[in-house]
Design a protein around this motif. Structure first.
Motif, PDB file in Angstrom:
ATOM      1  N   GLY A  35      -2.526  -1.623  10.381  1.00  0.00           N
ATOM      2  CA  GLY A  35      -1.403  -0.766  10.016  1.00  0.00           C
ATOM      3  C   GLY A  35      -0.792  -1.302   8.948  1.00  0.00           C
ATOM      4  O   GLY A  35      -1.205  -2.260   8.292  1.00  0.00           O
ATOM      5  N   PHE A  36      -0.227  -0.483   8.033  1.00  0.00           N
ATOM      6  CA  PHE A  36       0.406  -0.899   6.813  1.00  0.00           C
ATOM      7  C   PHE A  36       1.831  -0.391   6.429  1.00  0.00           C
ATOM      8  O   PHE A  36       2.258   0.508   7.227  1.00  0.00           O
ATOM      9  N   TRP A  37       2.628  -1.224   5.869  1.00  0.00           N
ATOM     10  CA  TRP A  37       4.116  -1.149   5.717  1.00  0.00           C
ATOM     11  C   TRP A  37       4.446  -0.911   4.277  1.00  0.00           C
ATOM     12  O   TRP A  37       3.863  -1.296   3.422  1.00  0.00           O
ATOM     13  N   TYR A  61      14.737   1.894   6.159  1.00  0.00           N
ATOM     14  CA  TYR A  61      13.917   2.908   6.847  1.00  0.00           C
ATOM     15  C   TYR A  61      12.494   2.347   6.141  1.00  0.00           C
ATOM     16  O   TYR A  61      12.514   2.182   4.923  1.00  0.00           O
ATOM     17  N   TYR A  62      11.680   2.130   7.121  1.00  0.00           N
ATOM     18  CA  TYR A  62      10.267   1.716   6.543  1.00  0.00           C
ATOM     19  C   TYR A  62       9.284   2.819   6.966  1.00  0.00           C
ATOM     20  O   TYR A  62       9.245   3.437   8.174  1.00  0.00           O
ATOM     21  N   CYS A  63       8.233   3.016   6.211  1.00  0.00           N
ATOM     22  CA  CYS A  63       7.211   3.795   6.174  1.00  0.00           C
ATOM     23  C   CYS A  63       6.014   2.987   7.096  1.00  0.00           C
ATOM     24  O   CYS A  63       5.778   2.000   6.269  1.00  0.00           O
ATOM     25  N   HIS A  64       5.231   3.558   7.712  1.00  0.00           N
ATOM     26  CA  HIS A  64       4.170   2.798   8.435  1.00  0.00           C
ATOM     27  C   HIS A  64       2.959   3.886   8.420  1.00  0.00           C
ATOM     28  O   HIS A  64       3.141   5.052   8.818  1.00  0.00           O
ATOM     29  N   ALA A  65       1.776   3.408   8.238  1.00  0.00           N
ATOM     30  CA  ALA A  65       0.428   4.050   8.335  1.00  0.00           C
ATOM     31  C   ALA A  65      -0.334   3.500   8.978  1.00  0.00           C
ATOM     32  O   ALA A  65      -0.521   2.234   8.915  1.00  0.00           O
ATOM     33  N   GLN A  66      -1.348   4.299   9.814  1.00  0.00           N
ATOM     34  CA  GLN A  66      -2.266   3.597  10.486  1.00  0.00           C
ATOM     35  C   GLN A  66      -3.586   4.209  10.171  1.00  0.00           C
ATOM     36  O   GLN A  66      -3.674   5.298  10.382  1.00  0.00           O
ATOM     37  N   ASP A  67      -4.582   3.326   9.844  1.00  0.00           N
ATOM     38  CA  ASP A  67      -5.947   3.825   9.780  1.00  0.00           C
ATOM     39  C   ASP A  67      -6.754   4.267  11.163  1.00  0.00           C
ATOM     40  O   ASP A  67      -6.336   3.716  12.147  1.00  0.00           O
ATOM     41  N   PRO A  68      -7.959   4.937  11.102  1.00  0.00           N
ATOM     42  CA  PRO A  68      -8.469   5.166  12.385  1.00  0.00           C
ATOM     43  C   PRO A  68      -9.054   3.768  13.204  1.00  0.00           C
ATOM     44  O   PRO A  68      -9.138   3.925  14.417  1.00  0.00           O
ATOM     45  N   ASN A  69      -9.059   2.703  12.681  1.00  0.00           N
ATOM     46  CA  ASN A  69      -9.549   1.568  13.249  1.00  0.00           C
ATOM     47  C   ASN A  69      -8.068   0.714  13.833  1.00  0.00           C
ATOM     48  O   ASN A  69      -8.388  -0.402  14.504  1.00  0.00           O
ATOM     49  N   HIS A 123       0.839  -1.071  -0.137  1.00  0.00           N
ATOM     50  CA  HIS A 123      -0.002   0.053   0.185  1.00  0.00           C
ATOM     51  C   HIS A 123       0.736   1.131   0.170  1.00  0.00           C
ATOM     52  O   HIS A 123       0.552   2.283  -0.573  1.00  0.00           O
ATOM     53  N   LEU A 124       1.981   1.179   0.860  1.00  0.00           N
ATOM     54  CA  LEU A 124       2.742   2.197   0.822  1.00  0.00           C
ATOM     55  C   LEU A 124       4.060   2.407  -0.045  1.00  0.00           C
ATOM     56  O   LEU A 124       4.595   1.043  -0.228  1.00  0.00           O
ATOM     57  N   VAL A 125       4.319   3.587  -0.613  1.00  0.00           N
ATOM     58  CA  VAL A 125       5.697   3.480  -1.567  1.00  0.00           C
ATOM     59  C   VAL A 125       6.653   4.691  -0.974  1.00  0.00           C
ATOM     60  O   VAL A 125       6.165   5.689  -0.728  1.00  0.00           O
ATOM     61  N   GLU A 126       7.800   3.996  -0.746  1.00  0.00           N
ATOM     62  CA  GLU A 126       8.790   4.837  -0.163  1.00  0.00           C
ATOM     63  C   GLU A 126       9.829   5.025  -1.258  1.00  0.00           C
ATOM     64  O   GLU A 126      10.160   4.515  -2.141  1.00  0.00           O
ATOM     65  N   SER A 127      10.493   6.317  -1.025  1.00  0.00           N
ATOM     66  CA  SER A 127      11.575   6.663  -2.153  1.00  0.00           C
ATOM     67  C   SER A 127      12.736   7.764  -1.356  1.00  0.00           C
ATOM     68  O   SER A 127      12.188   8.184   0.020  1.00  0.00           O
ATOM     69  N   GLY A 128      13.683   7.711  -1.764  1.00  0.00           N
ATOM     70  CA  GLY A 128      14.579   8.873  -1.299  1.00  0.00           C
ATOM     71  C   GLY A 128      15.798   8.221  -0.569  1.00  0.00           C
ATOM     72  O   GLY A 128      16.717   9.185  -0.109  1.00  0.00           O
ATOM     73  N   GLY A 129      15.979   7.028  -0.404  1.00  0.00           N
ATOM     74  CA  GLY A 129      17.290   6.315   0.197  1.00  0.00           C
ATOM     75  C   GLY A 129      18.154   6.746  -0.698  1.00  0.00           C
ATOM     76  O   GLY A 129      18.142   6.842  -1.838  1.00  0.00           O
ATOM     77  N   THR A 183      -8.067   7.801  -1.252  1.00  0.00           N
ATOM     78  CA  THR A 183      -9.222   7.594  -0.672  1.00  0.00           C
ATOM     79  C   THR A 183      -8.796   6.998   0.893  1.00  0.00           C
ATOM     80  O   THR A 183      -9.792   6.816   1.719  1.00  0.00           O
ATOM     81  N   PHE A 184      -7.515   6.512   1.167  1.00  0.00           N
ATOM     82  CA  PHE A 184      -7.329   5.784   2.148  1.00  0.00           C
ATOM     83  C   PHE A 184      -7.086   6.870   3.316  1.00  0.00           C
ATOM     84  O   PHE A 184      -6.300   7.903   3.236  1.00  0.00           O
ATOM     85  N   ILE A 185      -7.842   6.630   4.623  1.00  0.00           N
ATOM     86  CA  ILE A 185      -7.888   7.525   5.594  1.00  0.00           C
ATOM     87  C   ILE A 185      -6.872   7.021   6.596  1.00  0.00           C
ATOM     88  O   ILE A 185      -6.741   5.945   7.118  1.00  0.00           O
TER      89      ILE A 185
END
Length: 115
Positions: free
Chosen positions: A103-105, A92-100, A1-7, A26-28
């Motif tokens: 989590g996504f990595w 380095y890993y990006c992590h996102a969490q929705d209101p419920n 779901h998540l895309v990192e860049s910049g390393g 639309t991902f909250i």
């Protein structure tokens, strides 16, 4: 779901900017964070930012050197890393969490700091 860049590879004292994007606008997202994992070490929290406030936290080891930010409208997050040290070398890993609380990595991006 998540895309990192910049390393990448940088000399000690240099700077890098990491970015993370959620492909679906639309991902909250309620909170986003950067973690890192060095070889043979546990994954550790580097910085986090919550949409409420926004509330921002940093690991003691990066305070004053790293700055996390996010664009809620675009579901993106960045982290400016200055005065890099060899001990910042890690994936380095990006992590996102929705209101419920789900989590996504991201897939991770390598940061290497040479002395």
């Amino acid at each position: 779901h998540l895309v990192e860049s910049g390393g990448g590879l940088v000399q000690a004292g240099g700077s890098l900017r990491l970015s993370c994007a959620a492909p679906e606008s639309t991902f909250i997202i309620s909170a986003m964070a950067w973690f890192r994992q060095a070889p043979g070490m546990q994954r550790e929290l580097v910085a986090s930012i919550h949409s409420v406030g926004p509330h921002i936290t940093y690991a003691d080891s990066v305070k004053g050197r790293f700055t996390i930010s996010r664009d809620d409208g675009k579901n993106t997050m960045s982290m400016q890393m200055n005065s890099l040290k060899p001990e910042d070398t890690a994936v380095y890993y990006c992590h996102a969490q929705d209101p419920n609380g789900l989590g996504f990595w991201g897939q991770g991006t390598q940061v290497t700091v040479s002395s």
